[in-house]
Write a protein that holds these residues in place. Sequence first.
Motif, mmCIF file in Angstrom:
data_model
loop_
_atom_site.group_PDB
_atom_site.id
_atom_site.type_symbol
_atom_site.label_atom_id
_atom_site.label_comp_id
_atom_site.label_asym_id
_atom_site.label_seq_id
_atom_site.Cartn_x
_atom_site.Cartn_y
_atom_site.Cartn_z
ATOM 1 N N ARG A 108 5.515 -7.127 -0.619
ATOM 2 C CA ARG A 108 6.226 -5.871 -0.774
ATOM 3 C C ARG A 108 7.115 -5.744 0.451
ATOM 4 O O ARG A 108 6.622 -5.697 1.577
ATOM 5 C CB ARG A 108 5.240 -4.694 -0.840
ATOM 6 N N VAL A 109 8.422 -5.737 0.262
ATOM 7 C CA VAL A 109 9.347 -5.615 1.385
ATOM 8 C C VAL A 109 9.071 -4.304 2.130
ATOM 9 O O VAL A 109 9.057 -3.230 1.519
ATOM 10 C CB VAL A 109 10.803 -5.671 0.889
ATOM 11 N N LEU A 110 8.821 -4.397 3.421
ATOM 12 C CA LEU A 110 8.494 -3.208 4.215
ATOM 13 C C LEU A 110 9.523 -2.905 5.297
ATOM 14 O O LEU A 110 9.639 -1.757 5.735
ATOM 15 C CB LEU A 110 7.115 -3.372 4.868
ATOM 16 N N HIS A 111 10.282 -3.909 5.750
ATOM 17 C CA HIS A 111 11.156 -3.692 6.904
ATOM 18 C C HIS A 111 12.336 -2.779 6.615
ATOM 19 O O HIS A 111 12.967 -2.276 7.560
ATOM 20 C CB HIS A 111 11.633 -5.024 7.481
ATOM 21 N N VAL A 112 12.634 -2.554 5.347
ATOM 22 C CA VAL A 112 13.725 -1.629 5.005
ATOM 23 C C VAL A 112 13.187 -0.338 4.389
ATOM 24 O O VAL A 112 13.952 0.480 3.888
ATOM 25 C CB VAL A 112 14.716 -2.295 4.021
ATOM 26 N N MET A 113 11.862 -0.159 4.468
ATOM 27 C CA MET A 113 11.221 1.028 3.902
ATOM 28 C C MET A 113 10.679 1.924 5.018
ATOM 29 O O MET A 113 10.467 1.466 6.143
ATOM 30 C CB MET A 113 10.071 0.608 2.974
ATOM 31 N N PRO A 114 10.439 3.213 4.709
ATOM 32 C CA PRO A 114 9.847 4.089 5.727
ATOM 33 C C PRO A 114 8.482 3.565 6.165
ATOM 34 O O PRO A 114 7.730 3.010 5.364
ATOM 35 C CB PRO A 114 9.710 5.433 4.993
ATOM 36 N N ASP A 115 8.167 3.748 7.430
ATOM 37 C CA ASP A 115 6.886 3.281 7.960
ATOM 38 C C ASP A 115 5.701 3.843 7.188
ATOM 39 O O ASP A 115 4.660 3.190 7.064
ATOM 40 C CB ASP A 115 6.747 3.676 9.434
ATOM 41 N N GLU A 116 5.882 5.036 6.658
ATOM 42 C CA GLU A 116 4.768 5.717 5.996
ATOM 43 C C GLU A 116 4.310 5.006 4.725
ATOM 44 O O GLU A 116 3.197 5.229 4.246
ATOM 45 C CB GLU A 116 5.155 7.167 5.635
ATOM 46 N N LEU A 117 5.163 4.135 4.170
ATOM 47 C CA LEU A 117 4.821 3.495 2.898
ATOM 48 C C LEU A 117 3.492 2.751 2.993
ATOM 49 O O LEU A 117 2.605 2.906 2.147
ATOM 50 C CB LEU A 117 5.931 2.533 2.462
ATOM 51 N N SER A 118 3.353 1.930 4.040
ATOM 52 C CA SER A 118 2.137 1.116 4.163
ATOM 53 C C SER A 118 0.938 1.910 4.674
ATOM 54 O O SER A 118 -0.169 1.369 4.749
ATOM 55 C CB SER A 118 2.392 -0.076 5.094
ATOM 56 N N GLU A 119 1.169 3.164 5.016
ATOM 57 C CA GLU A 119 0.080 4.003 5.518
ATOM 58 C C GLU A 119 -0.560 4.847 4.422
ATOM 59 O O GLU A 119 -1.570 5.511 4.658
ATOM 60 C CB GLU A 119 0.590 4.910 6.640
ATOM 61 N N GLY A 120 0.019 4.814 3.228
ATOM 62 C CA GLY A 120 -0.512 5.607 2.128
ATOM 63 C C GLY A 120 -1.881 5.128 1.679
ATOM 64 O O GLY A 120 -2.169 3.923 1.698
ATOM 65 N N ALA A 121 -2.713 6.050 1.254
ATOM 66 C CA ALA A 121 -4.089 5.708 0.850
ATOM 67 C C ALA A 121 -4.104 4.746 -0.327
ATOM 68 O O ALA A 121 -4.883 3.784 -0.341
ATOM 69 C CB ALA A 121 -4.852 6.985 0.508
ATOM 70 N N LEU A 122 -3.242 4.975 -1.326
ATOM 71 C CA LEU A 122 -3.229 4.104 -2.500
ATOM 72 C C LEU A 122 -2.728 2.717 -2.129
ATOM 73 O O LEU A 122 -3.274 1.703 -2.591
ATOM 74 C CB LEU A 122 -2.354 4.711 -3.599
ATOM 75 N N PHE A 123 -1.697 2.636 -1.302
ATOM 76 C CA PHE A 123 -1.169 1.346 -0.846
ATOM 77 C C PHE A 123 -2.289 0.540 -0.202
ATOM 78 O O PHE A 123 -2.514 -0.631 -0.532
ATOM 79 C CB PHE A 123 -0.036 1.574 0.149
ATOM 80 N N ARG A 124 -3.007 1.156 0.683
ATOM 81 C CA ARG A 124 -4.059 0.447 1.416
ATOM 82 C C ARG A 124 -5.237 0.085 0.515
ATOM 83 O O ARG A 124 -5.807 -1.004 0.642
ATOM 84 C CB ARG A 124 -4.507 1.303 2.607
ATOM 85 N N GLU A 125 -5.576 0.961 -0.381
ATOM 86 C CA GLU A 125 -6.655 0.653 -1.328
ATOM 87 C C GLU A 125 -6.287 -0.552 -2.182
ATOM 88 O O GLU A 125 -7.123 -1.437 -2.442
ATOM 89 C CB GLU A 125 -6.914 1.875 -2.217
ATOM 90 N N ASN A 126 -5.031 -0.604 -2.589
ATOM 91 C CA ASN A 126 -4.600 -1.718 -3.436
ATOM 92 C C ASN A 126 -4.500 -3.034 -2.672
ATOM 93 O O ASN A 126 -4.776 -4.099 -3.235
ATOM 94 C CB ASN A 126 -3.268 -1.375 -4.106
ATOM 95 N N ILE A 127 -4.112 -2.984 -1.412
ATOM 96 C CA ILE A 127 -4.091 -4.205 -0.606
ATOM 97 C C ILE A 127 -5.500 -4.786 -0.506
ATOM 98 O O ILE A 127 -5.707 -6.003 -0.585
ATOM 99 C CB ILE A 127 -3.501 -3.939 0.788
ATOM 100 N N LYS A 128 -6.495 -3.917 -0.368
ATOM 101 C CA LYS A 128 -7.890 -4.374 -0.287
ATOM 102 C C LYS A 128 -8.323 -5.094 -1.559
ATOM 103 O O LYS A 128 -9.229 -5.925 -1.529
ATOM 104 C CB LYS A 128 -8.824 -3.192 -0.022
ATOM 105 N N ARG A 129 -7.679 -4.769 -2.675
ATOM 106 C CA ARG A 129 -8.031 -5.409 -3.950
ATOM 107 C C ARG A 129 -7.757 -6.916 -3.934
ATOM 108 O O ARG A 129 -8.295 -7.652 -4.772
ATOM 109 C CB ARG A 129 -7.247 -4.773 -5.107
ATOM 110 N N LEU A 130 -6.936 -7.375 -3.001
ATOM 111 C CA LEU A 130 -6.621 -8.804 -2.939
ATOM 112 C C LEU A 130 -7.776 -9.626 -2.384
ATOM 113 O O LEU A 130 -7.798 -10.850 -2.543
ATOM 114 C CB LEU A 130 -5.376 -9.026 -2.071
ATOM 115 N N ALA A 131 -8.731 -8.980 -1.752
ATOM 116 C CA ALA A 131 -9.882 -9.699 -1.195
ATOM 117 C C ALA A 131 -10.617 -10.456 -2.298
ATOM 118 O O ALA A 131 -10.903 -9.896 -3.360
ATOM 119 C CB ALA A 131 -10.834 -8.729 -0.501
ATOM 120 N N GLY A 132 -10.875 -11.727 -2.058
ATOM 121 C CA GLY A 132 -11.621 -12.527 -3.017
ATOM 122 C C GLY A 132 -10.798 -13.100 -4.152
ATOM 123 O O GLY A 132 -11.322 -13.840 -4.987
#
Length: 278
Positions: A109-133
């Motif tokens: 997910r391109v982040l360098h042209v997005m607001p910093d807050e994007l990767s700090e959202g609860a849903l964003f972080r919950e979904n990143i954790k889904r990649l485990a395993g």
Amino acid sequence: MIFDTHLHLIDQSALRYPWLAGVPALNRDFSYDEYAVQARRAGIEGALHMEVDVDPADIEAETSRVKALSREKASLLRGAIASCRPEGPGFAAYLERQRADPFVKGFRRVLHVMPDELSEGALFRENIKRLAGTGLSFDLVVLPHQIPKAIALADLAPDVQFVLDHCGVPDIKGGAEHPWREHMAEIARRPNVVGKISGVVAYADAGSWTVETLLPYVEHTIECFGWDRVVWGSDWPVCTLGGGLATWIAATHALLAGTSADERQQLLSGNAKRLWSL
């Protein structure tokens, strides 16, 4: 031989790329055939396609088109790092669809042209954790001041494999090394993060950069991550902004002068093949 972990293909007849209107030098088609001729001449034996921030409605179509190209005779394409929107409610279902396709090796997910807050959202972080395993990686493309945001993601999901694109996007043209240097050393302390040696020619001054210009940034990245946690990417066609594929590969070989054959093999192909089970 070289394995390219960061190839972009652009086909405006089939897909929409909203951001290209703002980058005239890249606002045309860049085909697999055009890349393959240059890549084979330069010693590239295989490549992963990196998503090109297409219109969200075209995300799955992009992966399908690249997969179709991979089926052609003697294709260099070995897999895709697909686009995704972890901030959206449809991510979980999207992830399940992609997990069923062995061609998909990871996400970005391109982040360098997005607001910093994007990767700090609860849903964003919950979904990143889904990649485990899942065996699927997540590429991080952030500016130097955003590296702490990337560190936070790596700490939140220690079982997810992250790849830091473009040596952390240093401002080479501006000669800025701080706080980039400190942030690179800190993120490299996370064993679940790999550094990607890519993109740097596009961040240097196109008319004047030399190998010596790039050396402090590439050298520091390798020193931070170590030879077993670095991979190489062409960032084609973005590398054309700083000289092109052959120029970047020649510079890479010059940057690696004096290193051992084993170290070069790890960076140029071995680590990538291990990381993505290629």
